[in-house]
Design a protein around this motif. Structure first.
Motif, PDB file in Angstrom:
ATOM      1  N   VAL A  19       5.741   3.871   1.322  1.00 56.97           N
ATOM      2  CA  VAL A  19       6.896   3.701   2.207  1.00 56.97           C
ATOM      3  C   VAL A  19       6.685   4.492   3.504  1.00 56.97           C
ATOM      4  CG1 VAL A  19       9.374   4.171   2.483  1.00 56.97           C
ATOM      5  CG2 VAL A  19       8.534   3.194   0.362  1.00 56.97           C
ATOM      6  N   ALA A  20       6.171   5.710   3.398  1.00 55.75           N
ATOM      7  CA  ALA A  20       5.935   6.538   4.582  1.00 55.75           C
ATOM      8  C   ALA A  20       4.913   5.882   5.509  1.00 55.75           C
ATOM      9  CB  ALA A  20       5.465   7.935   4.176  1.00 55.75           C
ATOM     10  N   ALA A  21       3.866   5.286   4.942  1.00 56.62           N
ATOM     11  CA  ALA A  21       2.857   4.602   5.751  1.00 56.62           C
ATOM     12  C   ALA A  21       3.467   3.397   6.461  1.00 56.62           C
ATOM     13  CB  ALA A  21       1.683   4.181   4.878  1.00 56.62           C
ATOM     14  N   MET A  22       4.310   2.649   5.759  1.00 53.55           N
ATOM     15  CA  MET A  22       4.988   1.497   6.369  1.00 53.55           C
ATOM     16  C   MET A  22       5.918   1.943   7.491  1.00 53.55           C
ATOM     17  SD  MET A  22       6.045  -0.983   3.253  1.00 53.55           S
ATOM     18  CE  MET A  22       4.868  -1.981   2.397  1.00 53.55           C
ATOM     19  N   ARG A  84       9.128  -5.962   6.019  1.00 52.46           N
ATOM     20  CA  ARG A  84       8.708  -7.274   6.523  1.00 52.46           C
ATOM     21  C   ARG A  84       7.692  -7.139   7.647  1.00 52.46           C
ATOM     22  NH1 ARG A  84      14.240 -10.296   6.229  1.00 52.46           N
ATOM     23  NH2 ARG A  84      13.990 -11.273   4.211  1.00 52.46           N
ATOM     24  N   TYR A  85       7.907  -6.159   8.511  1.00 53.02           N
ATOM     25  CA  TYR A  85       6.993  -5.966   9.621  1.00 53.02           C
ATOM     26  C   TYR A  85       5.702  -5.276   9.167  1.00 53.02           C
ATOM     27  CZ  TYR A  85       4.826  -4.595  13.929  1.00 53.02           C
ATOM     28  OH  TYR A  85       3.905  -4.440  14.931  1.00 53.02           O
ATOM     29  N   ALA A  86       5.844  -4.158   8.476  1.00 53.53           N
ATOM     30  CA  ALA A  86       4.688  -3.316   8.166  1.00 53.53           C
ATOM     31  C   ALA A  86       3.874  -3.808   6.970  1.00 53.53           C
ATOM     32  CB  ALA A  86       5.145  -1.880   7.918  1.00 53.53           C
ATOM     33  N   GLY A  87       4.502  -4.488   6.042  1.00 57.05           N
ATOM     34  CA  GLY A  87       3.794  -4.943   4.843  1.00 57.05           C
ATOM     35  C   GLY A  87       2.501  -5.693   5.149  1.00 57.05           C
ATOM     36  N   PRO A  88       2.569  -6.751   5.953  1.00 60.73           N
ATOM     37  CA  PRO A  88       1.343  -7.493   6.274  1.00 60.73           C
ATOM     38  C   PRO A  88       0.329  -6.692   7.103  1.00 60.73           C
ATOM     39  CG  PRO A  88       3.295  -8.798   6.786  1.00 60.73           C
ATOM     40  CD  PRO A  88       3.759  -7.417   6.460  1.00 60.73           C
ATOM     41  N   ARG A  89       0.768  -5.630   7.739  1.00 60.26           N
ATOM     42  CA  ARG A  89      -0.112  -4.823   8.590  1.00 60.26           C
ATOM     43  C   ARG A  89      -0.683  -3.595   7.875  1.00 60.26           C
ATOM     44  NH1 ARG A  89       3.723  -7.450  11.164  1.00 60.26           N
ATOM     45  NH2 ARG A  89       3.305  -8.368  13.198  1.00 60.26           N
ATOM     46  N   LEU A  97      -3.370   1.752  -0.867  1.00 61.14           N
ATOM     47  CA  LEU A  97      -1.917   1.677  -1.063  1.00 61.14           C
ATOM     48  C   LEU A  97      -1.455   0.216  -1.071  1.00 61.14           C
ATOM     49  CD1 LEU A  97      -0.554   4.563   1.215  1.00 61.14           C
ATOM     50  CD2 LEU A  97      -0.620   4.500  -1.283  1.00 61.14           C
ATOM     51  N   SER A  98      -2.025  -0.604  -0.195  1.00 66.60           N
ATOM     52  CA  SER A  98      -1.633  -2.015  -0.105  1.00 66.60           C
ATOM     53  C   SER A  98      -1.954  -2.772  -1.383  1.00 66.60           C
ATOM     54  CB  SER A  98      -2.358  -2.691   1.066  1.00 66.60           C
ATOM     55  OG  SER A  98      -2.043  -2.067   2.261  1.00 66.60           O
ATOM     56  N   ILE A  99      -3.163  -2.617  -1.856  1.00 65.62           N
ATOM     57  CA  ILE A  99      -3.578  -3.339  -3.060  1.00 65.62           C
ATOM     58  C   ILE A  99      -2.794  -2.850  -4.267  1.00 65.62           C
ATOM     59  CG2 ILE A  99      -5.519  -3.723  -4.642  1.00 65.62           C
ATOM     60  CD1 ILE A  99      -7.287  -3.711  -2.041  1.00 65.62           C
ATOM     61  N   ARG A 100      -2.590  -1.544  -4.359  1.00 60.81           N
ATOM     62  CA  ARG A 100      -1.804  -0.978  -5.449  1.00 60.81           C
ATOM     63  C   ARG A 100      -0.396  -1.558  -5.455  1.00 60.81           C
ATOM     64  NH1 ARG A 100       2.034   1.134  -5.197  1.00 60.81           N
ATOM     65  NH2 ARG A 100       3.210   2.392  -6.514  1.00 60.81           N
ATOM     66  N   HIS A 101       0.210  -1.669  -4.265  1.00 62.01           N
ATOM     67  CA  HIS A 101       1.565  -2.203  -4.159  1.00 62.01           C
ATOM     68  C   HIS A 101       1.596  -3.687  -4.555  1.00 62.01           C
ATOM     69  CE1 HIS A 101       5.713  -2.236  -2.847  1.00 62.01           C
ATOM     70  NE2 HIS A 101       5.462  -3.335  -2.160  1.00 62.01           N
ATOM     71  N   LEU A 102       0.604  -4.453  -4.115  1.00 61.78           N
ATOM     72  CA  LEU A 102       0.555  -5.877  -4.477  1.00 61.78           C
ATOM     73  C   LEU A 102       0.400  -6.056  -5.989  1.00 61.78           C
ATOM     74  CD1 LEU A 102      -1.650  -7.258  -1.564  1.00 61.78           C
ATOM     75  CD2 LEU A 102       0.791  -7.677  -1.951  1.00 61.78           C
ATOM     76  N   LEU A 103      -0.426  -5.237  -6.611  1.00 62.87           N
ATOM     77  CA  LEU A 103      -0.581  -5.308  -8.071  1.00 62.87           C
ATOM     78  C   LEU A 103       0.707  -4.883  -8.781  1.00 62.87           C
ATOM     79  CD1 LEU A 103      -4.191  -3.867  -8.473  1.00 62.87           C
ATOM     80  CD2 LEU A 103      -3.459  -6.253  -8.757  1.00 62.87           C
ATOM     81  N   HIS A 104       1.348  -3.864  -8.243  1.00 66.34           N
ATOM     82  CA  HIS A 104       2.603  -3.372  -8.818  1.00 66.34           C
ATOM     83  C   HIS A 104       3.682  -4.454  -8.778  1.00 66.34           C
ATOM     84  CE1 HIS A 104       5.119   0.369  -9.631  1.00 66.34           C
ATOM     85  NE2 HIS A 104       5.981  -0.612  -9.624  1.00 66.34           N
TER      86      HIS A 104
END
Length: 135
Positions: A19-22, A84-89, A97-104
């Motif tokens: 969340v902080a990275a987003m 919505r904005y940061a997720g794809p970026r 973190l991105s892959i972990r979140h997608l798997l989660h």
């Protein structure tokens, strides 16, 4: 910017880092700030509090799949805009973190949690165990 939480542990701390990275990606583009602006810092503190109090504890599903809606309407809208904005970026600057979140997100939502699983409840129980009892 706060990169990790002083109160969250394990999966919840990883969720907070995501969340902080987003928030950083969103704030940099929308508010032109290299560090989080006041509004984004407040939203991040709010998110940390909600993660701390999540009744699912460390087995919490991703927020978009969660049956318990704990965010207030205004904060929920703000966080939706951030995600919505940061997720794809997120993939290039934060691939793990991105892959972990997608798997989660693909995990099944656990059944309704029993009381006392939240990080906050566990922290309070731990601190009360450490205090000497009056006999």
């Amino acid at each position: 910017m706060k990169k990790s939480s002083e109160i969250l542990v394990g999966e919840l701390e990883t969720e907070f880092k995501t969340v902080a990275a987003m928030m950083k990606i969103y704030c940099k583009q929308h508010h032109g700030s290299s560090t989080l602006c006041q509004q984004c810092r407040e939203l991040l503190v709010y998110a940390e509090t909600k993660l701390d109090r999540c009744p699912y504890g460390e087995s919490k599903p991703t927020c978009n799949k969660c049956p318990i809606h704990c965010y207030k309407p205004e904060e929920k809208q703000q966080m939706k805009a951030v995600m919505r904005y940061a997720g794809p970026r997120m993939l290039l600057p934060h691939p793990i973190l991105s892959i972990r979140h997608l798997l989660h997100e693909r995990r099944e939502v656990p059944p309704k949690p029993i009381a006392g699983l939240s990080n906050r409840a566990r922290r309070k129980a731990k601190s009360s165990d450490k205090q000497p009892s009056d006999k």
